[in-house]
Write an enzyme that holds these catalytic residues in place. Structure first.
Site, PDB file in Angstrom:
ATOM      1  N   ASN A 130      -4.469  -0.789 -14.311  1.00 11.70           N
ATOM      2  CA  ASN A 130      -3.772   0.454 -14.665  1.00 11.70           C
ATOM      3  C   ASN A 130      -2.336   0.145 -15.060  1.00 11.70           C
ATOM      4  OD1 ASN A 130      -2.100   0.514 -12.184  1.00 11.70           O
ATOM      5  ND2 ASN A 130      -4.135   0.631 -11.260  1.00 11.70           N
ATOM      6  N   ASP A 132      -9.842   2.292  -8.086  1.00 11.10           N
ATOM      7  CA  ASP A 132     -10.844   3.039  -7.312  1.00 11.10           C
ATOM      8  C   ASP A 132     -12.244   2.479  -7.570  1.00 11.10           C
ATOM      9  OD1 ASP A 132      -9.127   4.850  -6.060  1.00 11.10           O
ATOM     10  OD2 ASP A 132      -8.999   6.062  -7.882  1.00 11.10           O
ATOM     11  N   LYS A 181     -18.064 -15.202 -20.541  1.00  9.28           N
ATOM     12  CA  LYS A 181     -17.437 -14.192 -21.400  1.00  9.28           C
ATOM     13  C   LYS A 181     -18.526 -13.312 -22.042  1.00  9.28           C
ATOM     14  CE  LYS A 181     -14.559 -13.737 -25.456  1.00  9.28           C
ATOM     15  NZ  LYS A 181     -14.108 -14.390 -26.670  1.00  9.28           N
ATOM     16  N   PHE A 230       0.645   7.427  -1.370  1.00 12.24           N
ATOM     17  CA  PHE A 230       1.119   8.078  -2.586  1.00 12.24           C
ATOM     18  C   PHE A 230      -0.043   8.869  -3.182  1.00 12.24           C
ATOM     19  CE2 PHE A 230       5.336   6.579  -4.215  1.00 12.24           C
ATOM     20  CZ  PHE A 230       5.737   5.939  -3.057  1.00 12.24           C
ATOM     21  N   LYS A 262      -5.393  14.654   0.174  1.00  8.08           N
ATOM     22  CA  LYS A 262      -5.289  13.218   0.475  1.00  8.08           C
ATOM     23  C   LYS A 262      -4.623  13.003   1.834  1.00  8.08           C
ATOM     24  CE  LYS A 262      -5.640  11.515  -4.190  1.00  8.08           C
ATOM     25  NZ  LYS A 262      -5.051  11.109  -5.452  1.00  8.08           N
ATOM     26  N   LYS A 286      -7.158  11.099   4.280  1.00  3.42           N
ATOM     27  CA  LYS A 286      -6.822   9.691   4.531  1.00  3.42           C
ATOM     28  C   LYS A 286      -6.081   9.518   5.853  1.00  3.42           C
ATOM     29  CE  LYS A 286      -6.633   8.725  -0.417  1.00  3.42           C
ATOM     30  NZ  LYS A 286      -6.860   7.445  -1.109  1.00  3.42           N
TER      31      LYS A 286
HETATM   32  O1  PMT Z   1       4.402   1.069 -10.104  1.00  2.16           O
HETATM   33  P1  PMT Z   1       5.189   2.054 -10.951  1.00  2.16           P
HETATM   34  O2  PMT Z   1       5.082   1.749 -12.413  1.00  2.16           O
HETATM   35  O3  PMT Z   1       6.610   2.196 -10.463  1.00  2.16           O
HETATM   36  O4  PMT Z   1       4.497   3.478 -10.800  1.00  2.16           O
HETATM   37  C1  PMT Z   1       4.557   4.147  -9.585  1.00  2.16           C
HETATM   38  C2  PMT Z   1       3.199   4.773  -9.213  1.00  2.16           C
HETATM   39  C3  PMT Z   1       2.859   5.869 -10.200  1.00  2.16           C
HETATM   40  C4  PMT Z   1       2.103   3.713  -9.216  1.00  2.16           C
HETATM   41  C5  PMT Z   1       3.378   5.346  -7.759  1.00  2.16           C
HETATM   42  O5  PMT Z   1       4.379   6.302  -7.767  1.00  2.16           O
HETATM   43  C6  PMT Z   1       2.085   5.936  -7.254  1.00  2.16           C
HETATM   44  O6  PMT Z   1       1.766   7.100  -7.486  1.00  2.16           O
HETATM   45  N1  PMT Z   1       1.268   5.113  -6.516  1.00  2.16           N
HETATM   46  C7  PMT Z   1      -0.091   5.477  -6.078  1.00  2.16           C
HETATM   47  C8  PMT Z   1      -1.065   5.324  -7.204  1.00  2.16           C
HETATM   48  C9  PMT Z   1      -2.466   5.683  -6.799  1.00  2.16           C
HETATM   49  O7  PMT Z   1      -3.306   4.851  -6.788  1.00  2.16           O
HETATM   50  O8  PMT Z   1      -2.611   6.944  -6.423  1.00  2.16           O
HETATM   51  P2  PMT Z   1      -4.036   7.559  -5.902  1.00  2.16           P
HETATM   52  O9  PMT Z   1      -3.777   9.018  -5.844  1.00  2.16           O
HETATM   53  O10 PMT Z   1      -5.152   7.071  -6.754  1.00  2.16           O
HETATM   54  O11 PMT Z   1      -4.203   6.962  -4.460  1.00  2.16           O
HETATM   55  C10 PMT Z   1      -3.745   7.616  -3.285  1.00  2.16           C
HETATM   56  C11 PMT Z   1      -3.317   6.624  -2.251  1.00  2.16           C
HETATM   57  O12 PMT Z   1      -4.459   5.860  -1.815  1.00  2.16           O
HETATM   58  C12 PMT Z   1      -2.293   5.635  -2.699  1.00  2.16           C
HETATM   59  O13 PMT Z   1      -1.363   5.440  -1.631  1.00  2.16           O
HETATM   60  C13 PMT Z   1      -3.076   4.354  -2.950  1.00  2.16           C
HETATM   61  O14 PMT Z   1      -2.286   3.187  -2.699  1.00  2.16           O
HETATM   62  C14 PMT Z   1      -4.208   4.481  -1.936  1.00  2.16           C
HETATM   63  N2  PMT Z   1      -5.449   3.827  -2.351  1.00  2.16           N
HETATM   64  C15 PMT Z   1      -6.113   4.208  -3.460  1.00  2.16           C
HETATM   65  C16 PMT Z   1      -7.308   3.598  -3.784  1.00  2.16           C
HETATM   66  C17 PMT Z   1      -7.818   2.582  -2.937  1.00  2.16           C
HETATM   67  N3  PMT Z   1      -8.939   1.958  -3.216  1.00  2.16           N
HETATM   68  N4  PMT Z   1      -7.127   2.237  -1.845  1.00  2.16           N
HETATM   69  C18 PMT Z   1      -5.974   2.839  -1.521  1.00  2.16           C
HETATM   70  O15 PMT Z   1      -5.352   2.516  -0.507  1.00  2.16           O
END
Ligand code: PMT
Length: 411
Positions: free
Chosen positions: A211, A280, A290, A324, A338, A342
């Protein structure tokens, strides 16, 4: 600490040389900035020799009087970013007035506006100038803004008069620096686990899914936490960022590697802030060779990765866990979901489609959703400032969650 020492024009400017030496003896690195009038009293060479660093004297040209260039024109921003504490000693009535009113007409005054670091000001001037209503008012404006003023000593002044106006003793100035820096180190004793950046999920040996995360948000959190005294472990996906000073960095590539690194270190952490954009889904069967180009459509089967945040927060005990939420719609609703699903204490939600927010920017626009029901919407601000606000909220949450239970009386 990285201290920027502003030296302004007064007889006491020579005492700043000893200040540089004493700060360095404590282990601080000192960047000296001199105003034009300070150079009438002491030469930059004295400070350059003592500090071992180039002395900054001008906003637009280097200290050797070179041609103005873009690098020197934006140097105040770079210096502001690496300043942990701004100390001005001696501070004239003029610099105090300029700081109070927000005048930015030289390097030091511009740096003052550009920096978010704590400020200590040690005035030195003629007694009447110190007592003048204008100076009194300016000093109060700075105090109200949180600037630490080291009151000048009373005594015989260089101008021949007696009264308050002499630069405070070096011990007193050093004590003020110590006091202010200690107040900023409110995370001392904490171990903070931070995740940042993207993960990469291989399709074949040459292609992968990732991403747009640059890691800037997570790195800003790690840097701010380290500056506030925490031991910081940063689990980072592949990014092009320097490791912040004092931070232990663990490089990972895939969601599974990130999971392993975080789970392994979670037990030692008192706080976890997971800002990484973890994939995810990952290809269910990455190919060993490849994938060859063909004319038929290619379907790739994806399988879900483990939710690291949910996994560690399940058994978080007394730890504060922050996640986040990167959203494009229904931000508040999704963030609250979330927070609950979580088992987090705080969710930092950003609408990644909003102007100045989200991926690969230096700013962000976030709302902090806390477990105790508080929603704190922040305006657009640099990610470094967002990081500070997250850490403030973490400390608030901890005091709320771990407050002693109210005593019940039997009456
Ligand atoms: O890195 P930058 O360019 O500065 O950008 C910042 C950002 C946009 C990446 C940051 O501000 C942000 O939003 N980070 C979380 C991105 C994310 O994956 O969001 P989510 O809504 O999909 O996930 C929710 C939370 O679950 C997050 O804390 C993530 O770390 C966590 N997660 C998600 C998927 C997974 N398999 N395991 C996780 O722990």
């Amino acid at each position: 600490m990285r201290i920027t020492l502003g030296v302004t024009g007064g007889v006491a400017a020579y005492k700043a040389a000893e200040l540089v030496r004493r700060l360095q003896q404590k282990g601080d690195s000192v960047q000296v900035v001199m105003t034009r009038s300070a150079r009438e009293f002491v030469t930059p060479l004295t400070f350059a020799a003592l500090s071992g660093q180039r002395v900054i004297t001008d906003l637009f040209s280097d200290s050797s009087g070179g041609e103005p260039n873009l690098e020197s024109a934006i140097e105040h921003i770079a210096v502001a970013q690496r300043t942990d504490l701004l100390l001005v000693a001696p501070a004239t009535a003029d610099i105090i007035a300029k700081f109070a009113r927000g005048v930015a007409d030289d390097f030091l005054t511009t740096l003052y506006l550009a920096s978010t670091a704590p400020v200590v000001v040690a005035p030195a001037m003629n007694v009447n100038m110190w007592n003048h209503a204008a100076t009194r008012q300016n000093v109060e404006i700075l105090r109200a803004r949180g600037v630490k003023i080291v009151e000048p000593d009373e005594g015989y002044l260089a101008c021949g008069m007696t009264g308050p106006g002499r630069l405070a003793g070096l011990e007193e100035i050093l004590a003020a620096v110590h006091e202010v820096s200690k107040a900023q180190r409110d995370l001392e004793g904490e171990t903070i686990l931070v995740s940042a950046g993207p993960t990469c999920e291989d399709l074949d040996p040459v292609r992968f899914i990732r991403n747009r995360s640059s890691g800037k948000m997570g790195y800003a959190v790690a840097e701010a936490a380290a500056k506030r005294g925490a031991k910081v472990i940063l689990v980072s996906g592949p990014v092009n960022l320097e490791t912040p000073a004092g931070v232990e960095r663990v490089n990972v590539r895939t969601a599974e590697e990130m999971r392993h690194a975080i789970v392994q270190r979670f037990a030692d952490a008192s706080i976890a802030i997971l800002a990484a954009a973890v994939a995810d889904y990952r290809p269910a069967q990455p190919r060993a060779e490849k994938i060859k180009k063909g004319s038929a459509p290619l379907a790739v089967s994806l399988e879900p990765t483990t939710d690291i945040l949910a996994e560690v927060a399940k058994n978080k005990g007394s730890r504060i866990v922050v996640g986040f939420a990167a959203e494009t719609d229904h931000v508040a609703e999704n963030a609250r979901k979330k927070l609950a699903s979580k088992n987090a204490d705080l969710i930092v939600a950003n609408d990644v489609t909003a102007e100045g927010a989200g991926f690969d920017r230096d700013t962000n626009v976030v709302t902090l959703f806390s477990r105790d029901g508080r929603d704190l919407a922040l305006p657009k601000m640099p990610k470094s400032e967002v990081a500070q606000r997250i850490l403030d909220e973490v400390l608030r949450m901890r005091s709320v969650l771990h407050a002693p239970a109210p005593r019940h009386s039997n009456v």
